[in-house]
Design a protein around this motif. Structure first.
Motif, PDB file in Angstrom:
ATOM      1  N   PRO A 168       0.711  -1.339  -0.487  1.00 27.81           N
ATOM      2  CA  PRO A 168      -0.529   0.260  -0.169  1.00 27.81           C
ATOM      3  C   PRO A 168       0.554   0.994  -0.062  1.00 27.81           C
ATOM      4  O   PRO A 168      -0.034   1.988  -0.725  1.00 27.81           O
ATOM      5  CB  PRO A 168      -0.981  -0.400   1.389  1.00 27.81           C
ATOM      6  CG  PRO A 168      -0.274  -1.052   2.132  1.00 27.81           C
ATOM      7  CD  PRO A 168       0.473  -1.541   0.968  1.00 27.81           C
ATOM      8  N   ASP A 169       2.347   1.345   0.665  1.00 26.24           N
ATOM      9  CA  ASP A 169       2.658   2.542   0.409  1.00 26.24           C
ATOM     10  C   ASP A 169       4.454   2.279  -0.239  1.00 26.24           C
ATOM     11  O   ASP A 169       4.898   1.086   1.315  1.00 26.24           O
ATOM     12  CB  ASP A 169       3.201   2.725   1.954  1.00 26.24           C
ATOM     13  CG  ASP A 169       3.864   4.049   2.299  1.00 26.24           C
ATOM     14  OD1 ASP A 169       4.364   4.502   1.812  1.00 26.24           O
ATOM     15  OD2 ASP A 169       3.801   4.837   3.057  1.00 26.24           O
ATOM     16  N   ILE A 170       4.912   2.390  -0.779  1.00 26.79           N
ATOM     17  CA  ILE A 170       5.868   2.214  -1.648  1.00 26.79           C
ATOM     18  C   ILE A 170       7.365   2.430  -0.769  1.00 26.79           C
ATOM     19  O   ILE A 170       8.158   1.973  -0.887  1.00 26.79           O
ATOM     20  CB  ILE A 170       6.085   2.491  -3.439  1.00 26.79           C
ATOM     21  CG1 ILE A 170       6.413   1.586  -3.440  1.00 26.79           C
ATOM     22  CG2 ILE A 170       6.613   3.210  -3.383  1.00 26.79           C
ATOM     23  CD1 ILE A 170       6.666   1.118  -5.339  1.00 26.79           C
ATOM     24  N   GLN A 184       3.358  -0.476  -6.119  1.00 31.54           N
ATOM     25  CA  GLN A 184       1.850   0.170  -5.363  1.00 31.54           C
ATOM     26  C   GLN A 184       0.669  -0.114  -6.750  1.00 31.54           C
ATOM     27  O   GLN A 184       1.683   0.950  -7.469  1.00 31.54           O
ATOM     28  CB  GLN A 184       2.795   1.401  -4.613  1.00 31.54           C
ATOM     29  CG  GLN A 184       1.599   2.634  -4.238  1.00 31.54           C
ATOM     30  CD  GLN A 184       2.200   3.646  -3.645  1.00 31.54           C
ATOM     31  OE1 GLN A 184       2.420   3.552  -2.462  1.00 31.54           O
ATOM     32  NE2 GLN A 184       1.905   4.731  -4.420  1.00 31.54           N
ATOM     33  N   LEU A 207      -5.440  -5.484  -3.071  1.00 24.29           N
ATOM     34  CA  LEU A 207      -4.569  -5.174  -1.323  1.00 24.29           C
ATOM     35  C   LEU A 207      -6.262  -4.690  -1.209  1.00 24.29           C
ATOM     36  O   LEU A 207      -5.456  -4.526  -0.444  1.00 24.29           O
ATOM     37  CB  LEU A 207      -4.020  -3.037  -2.219  1.00 24.29           C
ATOM     38  CG  LEU A 207      -2.566  -3.775  -2.581  1.00 24.29           C
ATOM     39  CD1 LEU A 207      -2.104  -2.520  -2.855  1.00 24.29           C
ATOM     40  CD2 LEU A 207      -1.770  -4.298  -1.516  1.00 24.29           C
ATOM     41  N   GLY A 261      -0.678  -5.836   2.019  1.00 31.12           N
ATOM     42  CA  GLY A 261       0.131  -5.988   1.155  1.00 31.12           C
ATOM     43  C   GLY A 261       0.696  -7.113   1.122  1.00 31.12           C
ATOM     44  O   GLY A 261       0.162  -7.885   2.583  1.00 31.12           O
TER      45      GLY A 261
END
Ligand SMILES: CC[C@@H](C(=O)O)C(=O)SCCNC(=O)CCNC(=O)[C@H](O)C(C)(C)COP(=O)(O)OP(=O)(O)OC[C@H]1O[C@@H](n2cnc3c(N)ncnc32)[C@H](O)[C@@H]1OP(=O)(O)O
Ligand SMILES: [Co+2]
Length: 134
Positions: free
Chosen positions: A13-15, A57, A69, A75
């Motif tokens: 969700p948050d690279i 992402q 996701l 993740g």
């Protein structure tokens, strides 16, 4: 037919947070984030001595990893990418054996500038498979 493991892909969700785990936690060499709108993802590659990890992402409204996701909000492992010498021959052989080739069935250019294809996870022991021409 099957060759090297090119990469293991993880949907996140948050690279930036995921890249920091590999860069700062593991001390790995991590690329800058790269947007690939034609694939609906932003990617970071982590170089390992024997393969790569692809962190992805979602990018855009119709990302192919959005539903994954939703099901795995923290993740998770998304696909394995194997190299093949001749992607059309590999596709035709697997399709003749009953495997479902995703999308149009025609290879597209992937993150490494090489032709890639995806194969349905239900036909490969529950694992989404990407083929990349070596
Ligand atoms: C960066 C470019 C490139 C590279 O060069 O490396 C990339 O890697 S791009 C990566 C992103 N692109 C893709 O993933 C393209 C191919 N993917 C798809 O076409 C779809 O994601 C999908 C595989 C068809 C899944 O579609 P989705 O809409 O998310 O889900 P479904 O409901 O249709 O799923 C059906 C069924 O399959 C299970 N599933 C889904 N995704 C996975 C997965 N990654 N691994 C294992 N299983 C998966 C899903 O749970 C459903 O199962 P049931 O609920 O039992 O029916
Ligand atoms: Co990939």
């Amino acid at each position: 037919m099957i060759g090297r493991l090119n990469h293991v892909a993880i949907a996140v969700p948050d690279i930036e947070a995921a890249a920091a785990i590999y860069r700062d936690g593991f001390g790995a060499t991590v690329s800058a984030p790269r947007g690939l709108p034609e694939h609906g993802v932003t990617v970071v590659f982590v170089d390992l001595p024997n393969t790569r990890v692809e962190l992805m992402q979602p990018l855009g409204e119709a990302s192919p990893i959005a539903k994954f996701l939703e099901r795995n909000p923290g993740g998770g492992l998304h696909h394995l990418c194997y190299e093949v010498e001749d992607i059309l021959a590999a596709r035709d052989r697997l399709a003749a054996a009953g495997a479902r080739v995703l999308g149009s069935g025609e290879p597209r250019i992937g993150a490494h500038g090489k032709p890639v294809l995806f194969l349905h996870p239900k036909d490969f022991a529950g694992t989404l498979v990407e083929l990349e021409e070596a």
